[in-house]
Motif scaffolding. Structure first.
Motif, short mmCIF file in Angstrom:
data_model
loop_
_atom_site.label_atom_id
_atom_site.label_comp_id
_atom_site.label_asym_id
_atom_site.label_seq_id
_atom_site.Cartn_x
_atom_site.Cartn_y
_atom_site.Cartn_z
N ASP A 1 46.39 34.83 46.08
CA ASP A 1 46.27 35.36 44.72
C ASP A 1 45.15 34.59 44.02
OD1 ASP A 1 46.78 36.72 42.34
OD2 ASP A 1 48.76 35.85 42.01
N PHE A 2 44.66 35.11 42.94
CA PHE A 2 43.69 34.40 42.11
C PHE A 2 43.85 34.89 40.68
CE2 PHE A 2 39.47 36.73 41.31
CZ PHE A 2 40.06 37.98 41.33
N LEU A 3 42.95 34.49 39.79
CA LEU A 3 43.11 34.79 38.36
C LEU A 3 41.77 35.16 37.74
CD1 LEU A 3 45.24 31.65 37.71
CD2 LEU A 3 46.05 33.95 37.20
N VAL A 4 41.85 35.83 36.61
CA VAL A 4 40.64 36.02 35.81
C VAL A 4 40.95 35.72 34.35
CG1 VAL A 4 39.63 37.75 37.34
CG2 VAL A 4 41.04 38.51 35.44
N THR A 5 39.96 35.18 33.67
CA THR A 5 39.98 35.11 32.21
C THR A 5 38.96 36.15 31.74
OG1 THR A 5 38.17 33.53 31.95
CG2 THR A 5 40.36 32.62 32.38
N VAL B 1 39.06 32.63 38.71
CA VAL B 1 39.62 31.30 39.00
C VAL B 1 40.33 31.36 40.35
CG1 VAL B 1 41.13 29.45 38.19
CG2 VAL B 1 39.95 30.92 36.52
N PHE B 2 39.93 30.46 41.26
CA PHE B 2 40.46 30.43 42.63
C PHE B 2 41.23 29.13 42.85
CE2 PHE B 2 36.39 32.61 42.52
CZ PHE B 2 36.66 33.82 43.16
N MET B 3 42.22 29.16 43.75
CA MET B 3 42.87 27.93 44.19
C MET B 3 42.63 27.76 45.70
SD MET B 3 46.84 26.61 44.14
CE MET B 3 46.87 25.73 42.59
N ASP B 4 41.93 26.68 46.03
CA ASP B 4 41.68 26.30 47.43
C ASP B 4 42.74 25.24 47.77
OD1 ASP B 4 40.64 25.58 49.88
OD2 ASP B 4 39.00 24.39 49.02
N LEU C 1 34.36 30.44 38.43
CA LEU C 1 33.09 31.16 38.64
C LEU C 1 32.93 32.20 37.54
CD1 LEU C 1 30.72 31.87 40.73
CD2 LEU C 1 32.27 33.65 41.56
N PRO C 2 31.77 32.25 36.86
CA PRO C 2 31.55 33.35 35.92
C PRO C 2 31.81 34.69 36.63
CG PRO C 2 29.78 31.76 35.73
CD PRO C 2 30.61 31.34 36.92
N ARG C 3 32.41 35.65 35.94
CA ARG C 3 32.87 36.87 36.60
C ARG C 3 31.77 37.61 37.34
NH1 ARG C 3 37.64 39.54 32.97
NH2 ARG C 3 36.39 41.41 33.37
N ARG C 4 30.54 37.54 36.88
CA ARG C 4 29.42 38.12 37.63
C ARG C 4 28.50 37.03 38.14
NH1 ARG C 4 28.67 43.96 36.98
NH2 ARG C 4 30.73 44.72 36.36
N GLY C 5 29.07 35.83 38.39
CA GLY C 5 28.26 34.66 38.74
C GLY C 5 27.78 34.66 40.17
N ASN D 1 49.04 34.33 34.99
CA ASN D 1 47.87 34.75 34.23
C ASN D 1 47.03 33.51 33.93
OD1 ASN D 1 46.22 36.52 32.83
ND2 ASN D 1 47.40 36.43 30.94
N ALA D 2 45.81 33.75 33.52
CA ALA D 2 44.93 32.67 33.05
C ALA D 2 44.22 33.15 31.80
CB ALA D 2 43.89 32.31 34.11
N TRP D 3 43.85 32.18 30.95
CA TRP D 3 43.08 32.53 29.76
C TRP D 3 42.32 31.30 29.27
CZ3 TRP D 3 48.37 31.93 29.76
CH2 TRP D 3 48.88 30.94 28.92
N ALA D 4 41.33 31.56 28.42
CA ALA D 4 40.53 30.48 27.87
C ALA D 4 41.14 30.04 26.55
CB ALA D 4 39.10 30.94 27.66
N ASP D 5 41.13 28.71 26.33
CA ASP D 5 41.54 28.14 25.05
C ASP D 5 40.46 27.11 24.71
OD1 ASP D 5 42.74 27.07 22.87
OD2 ASP D 5 44.47 26.23 23.92
N GLY D 6 39.44 27.55 24.02
CA GLY D 6 38.28 26.69 23.78
C GLY D 6 37.59 26.38 25.10
#
Ligand SMILES: [Fe+2]
Length: 477
Positions: free
Chosen positions: A227-231, A236-239, A269-273, A293-298
């Motif tokens: 699984d992975f995540l997006v903000t 966002v990946f977990m290795d 990684l930026p979503r289109r990075g 889920n993931a999200w940005a907080d500042g």
């Protein structure tokens, strides 16, 4: 599309594989379509389709059998003004069609991958059977049944198989069973992990289903990444230390090993990075099979999931039929954080209940979420998949509410269906497939997401047994 003649199953489990016993024993028929009796009252705003995927082996296995090996079957319940309609279908993958033509299993289980069937038997179905048994998503008007080692398999809303979908030939590898769909942009973001370099490939499909971005990412070792995540801004990946033991495979060592020295890193990684834009952040060795889920907080990224301090998936090559079950059944919820400014990451526990398959209101994908849902294990000695409790966390008030399904009964993944005019994050319903061994019946349970402790407000009776399965989804009408 013309509905094909219904298939029949042939499993007797003469070899007594643990993963084909009891609630895991497959059903042997497809129900074309059937009206469901309902106890309680269906919410007027609940319009759409609940679909659950999972293993449902058609033929007696050739050798060792793990629940991950089973042929995918979809169980669907459609809700409209008339009530609830049930249907179930095997996913007619090329591998399964080849076995149907032969009238027996020829593909081995995942613990016996070297023993592939001869091309003279299976023709162009290939050496590995795409089980399509893990999840189902809807993107750009397509329903896609997913299995992380192969291409998505498209099905119709009636759950009939269309065939493998390769994004017009652009996706040549596999696709995770856990893509993230951004409800605001309509993009589907996903990845595949690979046994040989590049170990990780990341993709973006746009709102029309065109594959518009692909990046190969370097990892130190081939790892199982489920699984992975997006903000709004990042993938966002977990290795993690669940490593494929390629060098030991030929000498009979386990295929997957827990290798804490591999470390655990969160990749941003930026979503289109591009590949060189990825940043990795070390955390204490651990693994998350399913994220919320993931999200940005500042400058911080927050993420949450059930955290394993170590993991054992029971796929070891030497595993006998007796111990082929998943050895680790679940994990307690935790939150991870990444401080992009300071270059640090860490984690802390959310709770000590053991669960898995965490879900959110998917309308909030990539945005701050306070309401987390999961099925949990509270009975001692529970086996993998034998969830017994629906749990809701409201992290804004640090509260937990639960509903226990009852002795001898099970629930599955808890899926959120938003109310059509929802104001709050939890304004909607929770749907979960349930099987009650004591009463010998399977149901889809509907709970008010704002009041989980009250239990189901409606119980949809499924006209046959539903074996325990994997992931489910809600597709609004
Ligand atoms: Fe999964």
């Amino acid at each position: 599309m013309k509905t094909a003649e219904a298939l029949r199953g042939h499993v007797t489990n003469a070899a007594d594989h643990p993963d084909l016993r009891d609630c895991l024993f497959p059903v042997d028929r497809e129900v074309e379509v059937a009206e469901c009796a309902v106890e309680g009252e269906l919410p007027a705003g609940l319009r759409g389709q609940f679909v659950r995927n999972g293993p449902n082996q058609m033929f007696e296995p050739t050798g060792k059998y793990h629940t991950f090996d089973g042929d995918g079957m979809l169980h669907g319940v459609t809700f409209d003004e008339g009530g609830a309609l049930y249907r179930n279908r095997w996913i007619r993958t090329r591998g399964l069609e080849a076995e149907i033509a032969l009238g027996r299993s020829v593909y081995p289980g995942l613990s016996d991958l070297m023993n592939v069937p001869d091309e003279s038997l299976v023709g162009d179905a290939g050496p590995i059977k795409n089980r399509a048994n893990t999840h189902i998503v809807r993107h750009a008007g397509r329903l896609l049944a997913l299995w992380e080692q192969g291409l998505p398999t498209e099905v119709t809303p009636e759950l009939d198989t269309v065939g493998e979908w390769s994004f017009g030939g652009k996706l040549r590898g596999a696709m995770t069973a856990h893509p993230r769909i951004d409800p605001r942009t309509g993009e589907m973001l996903f990845f595949s992990y690979n046994l040989f370099p590049p170990y990780l490939t990341y993709y973006v499909a746009d709102e029309r289903g065109d594959l518009v971005h692909r990046v190969d990412l370097d990892l130190p070792a081939p790892v199982m990444m489920h699984d992975f995540l997006v903000t709004e801004e990042y993938a966002v990946f977990m290795d993690s230390p669940v490593v494929f033991n390629m060098e030991g495979l030929a000498s009979g060592e386990p295929m997957m090993v827990w290798r804490p020295e591999n470390g655990t890193r969160l990749g941003v990684l930026p979503r289109r990075g591009a590949a060189e834009e990825v940043r990795w952040f070390e955390v204490e060795p651990s693994h998350v099979q399913h994220f919320w889920n993931a999200w940005a907080d500042g400058d911080r990224i927050e993420l949450a999931g059930c955290r394993y301090p170590r993991v054992d998936f029971g796929l070891e090559a030497e595993a006998s039929a007796e111990d082929s079950g998943v050895a680790t059944i679940g994990a307690p919820p935790a939150r991870y954080w990444i401080d992009l400014e300071r270059g640090q990451a860490g984690w802390e526990p959310i709770d000590d209940m053991v669960g898995e398959f965490g879900r959110i209101n998917d309308e909030r994908t990539g945005l701050r979420t306070d309401c987390l849902y999961m099925p949990a294990f509270t009975r001692p000695g529970a086996l993998a998949g034998h969830f017994d409790t629906v749990v809701k966390y409201d992290t804004s008030g640090a509260s937990r509410s639960t509903w226990y399904v009852g002795d001898d009964a099970y629930v599955g993944e808890v899926v959120f269906a938003p109310s059509p005019d929802a104001a709050a994050e939890d304004d909607g319903w929770l749907l979960t497939a349930s099987h009650d061994v004591g009463r010998g019946r399977s149901e889809v349970l509907i709970l008010d997401a704002r009041d989980v402790a009250a239990g189901p407000i409606a119980r949809v009776q499924i006209p046959q047994r539903m074996p325990l399965g994997f992931h489910a989804n809600w597709f609004a009408a």
